[in-house]
Design an enzyme around this catalytic site. Structure first.
Site, PDB file in Angstrom:
ATOM      1  N   HIS A 321       0.817  -1.211   0.000  1.00  0.00           N
ATOM      2  CA  HIS A 321       0.000   0.000   0.000  1.00  0.00           C
ATOM      3  C   HIS A 321       0.854   1.267   0.000  1.00  0.00           C
ATOM      4  O   HIS A 321       2.085   1.219   0.198  1.00  0.00           O
ATOM      5  CB  HIS A 321      -0.939   0.008   1.207  1.00  0.00           C
ATOM      6  CG  HIS A 321      -0.246   0.017   2.541  1.00  0.00           C
ATOM      7  ND1 HIS A 321       0.440   1.108   3.031  1.00  0.00           N
ATOM      8  CD2 HIS A 321      -0.149  -0.945   3.496  1.00  0.00           C
ATOM      9  CE1 HIS A 321       0.930   0.834   4.222  1.00  0.00           C
ATOM     10  NE2 HIS A 321       0.591  -0.414   4.537  1.00  0.00           N
ATOM     11  N   CYS A 339       3.459  -4.669   6.651  1.00  0.00           N
ATOM     12  CA  CYS A 339       3.061  -4.418   5.267  1.00  0.00           C
ATOM     13  C   CYS A 339       4.252  -3.932   4.450  1.00  0.00           C
ATOM     14  O   CYS A 339       5.293  -3.561   4.988  1.00  0.00           O
ATOM     15  CB  CYS A 339       1.945  -3.377   5.216  1.00  0.00           C
ATOM     16  SG  CYS A 339       0.373  -3.952   5.899  1.00  0.00           S
TER      17      CYS A 339
END
Length: 412
Positions: A321, A339
């Protein structure tokens, strides 16, 4: 003359073998009783199921044949119209024979029974028809994912409506679930648990392939009172091969399309204690804007962020992301909670480029290996020989000589 029958396996069934004395007598002339034409044994045997007169037997019940006090059974064969034999066992005293393999539903059987009574040989041939089972549970199958175009890493899934536990029943199910691709790709099913199977090729699917999935299970007996039911066919296509390899040690993501590098992206991955999982993950969804909080992953370190261009790769909440707050660390250090973060511009490009079923591989992280099942699609982290062990059909058989599973992007 008294003989104790022996049993032997012939053509997939268990049938009694004539003793040596009887066999020799039958081959000689000179008026021995066994050289005469067989008598009609109809009055000497009885069945536990209706025969003839349009009556139909319950295929869920075993076939049983018994002899009266004056004779004994020496041989039984039961075969359906397609040539499939029914396995069975004969008692030591020859008084009872019973089937040990299931009868098929809506089938016609020819049953041949041989008897012996005080040295005389009897024969009886009769017809047996089976109907629908009186008690029947259907095993329906739901294939996944939904019809559409996916990346070359997308496994095919099969969800069963009832658990299937024993290996013989699993083999029946697996044999009926068909996956065909053009171009062709060697692959097999893996039993994740009693109700779920995954299918993947030895290597990634070919680019721009068409994959057809269907079931031949309908009407097939799977196990005790369990019969194959319906399944909606599935058609998938693949696009170009797209593999994104993130090196946590160099803080770089390299994106390959059909084996060629198309972009290099500076990234940051999980910091110590929050290390990103190693291994191959399959893109599960493109979720766009997502609110990510420490509570969502059980983190003691508080955070609450609205994150854009989010691409999910695990069920537990690992994404690729946009992370504009960490641009100073991207390409230099790992500072995330697991992440893979990148600049907003790069995240927008990545989001627009990937599709569900594409591959994201992480190397050189201090994190654990992505599990094959339970947290998304980690199927590709099992080598091909280990994957084959999860099949009820090919486990224990020899694979093709080249069984190395290549996880690098050069393999696609």
């Amino acid at each position: 003359m008294s003989h104790s029958p022996r049993t032997r396996t012939v053509a997939g069934r268990i049938v009694p073998a004539l003793t040596l004395g009887i066999a020799m007598a039958a081959c000689t002339s000179g008026g021995h009783p066994l050289s005469a034409d067989p008598y009609d044994a109809a009055d000497q045997i009885s069945f536990n199921t209706p025969t003839g007169d349009g009556k139909k037997a319950d295929p869920d019940k075993p076939l049983e044949i018994t002899a009266d006090d004056d004779g004994r059974i020496t041989d039984v064969t039961a075969v359906d119209a397609t040539g499939r034999y029914v396995a069975g066992e004969l008692s030591a005293d020859g008084r009872r024979w019973h089937s040990t393999s299931p009868l098929a539903a809506n089938a016609h059987y020819t049953v041949r029974v041989s008897t012996e009574d005080d040295g005389e040989v009897g024969r009886k041939v009769l017809n047996l028809n089976t109907g629908k089972p009186t008690t029947m549970k259907r095993l329906n199958v739901t294939f996944g994912p939904k019809t559409g175009t996916y990346g070359v890493g997308q496994p095919v899934t099969a969800e069963l409506s009832a658990p299937v536990k024993d290996s013989a029943s699993r083999a029946v199910v697996e044999r009926a679930l068909k996956v065909d691709s053009v171009p062709s790709a060697e692959g097999t099913w893996y039993w994740v648990d009693d109700t779920k199977l995954h299918f993947r090729p030895k290597e990634y699917w070919p680019s721009n392939a068409t994959i057809q999935v269907h079931s031949n299970l309908d009407g097939i007996k799977v196990g005790d009172r369990l019969w194959g039911g319906s399944a909606k066919p599935l058609k998938l296509t693949t696009g170009d091969s797209l593999v994104a390899v993130t090196d946590s040690a160099t803080h770089q993501m390299t994106v390959y399309r059909n084996g060629e590098v198309i972009k290099q992206i500076p990234v940051t991955t999980g910091k110590p204690g929050w290390d990103t999982r190693n291994g191959v993950k399959v893109v599960l969804a493109k979720e766009g804007t997502v609110r990510m909080t420490s509570a969502s992953i059980g983190a003691a370190e508080f955070y609450d962020l609205t994150v854009h261009n989010s691409v999910r790769v695990t069920k537990s909440g690992e994404y690729v992301h946009a992370a504009p707050w960490s641009t100073g660390s991207q390409g230099y250090a790992n500072v995330s909670h697991g992440c893979t973060g990148m600049s907003s511009a790069n995240a927008q490009w990545f989001y627009d480029t990937v599709r569900e079923g594409d591959l994201v591989q992480v190397v050189n992280s201090n994190g654990e290996m992505m599990a094959p099942f339970g947290n998304g699609f980690g199927d590709w982290n099992l080598p091909w020989d280990k994957w084959r062990e999860g099949s009820a059909l090919v486990s224990g058989t020899s694979p093709h000589p080249d069984q190395a599973l290549r996880l690098s992007p050069e393999s696609v």
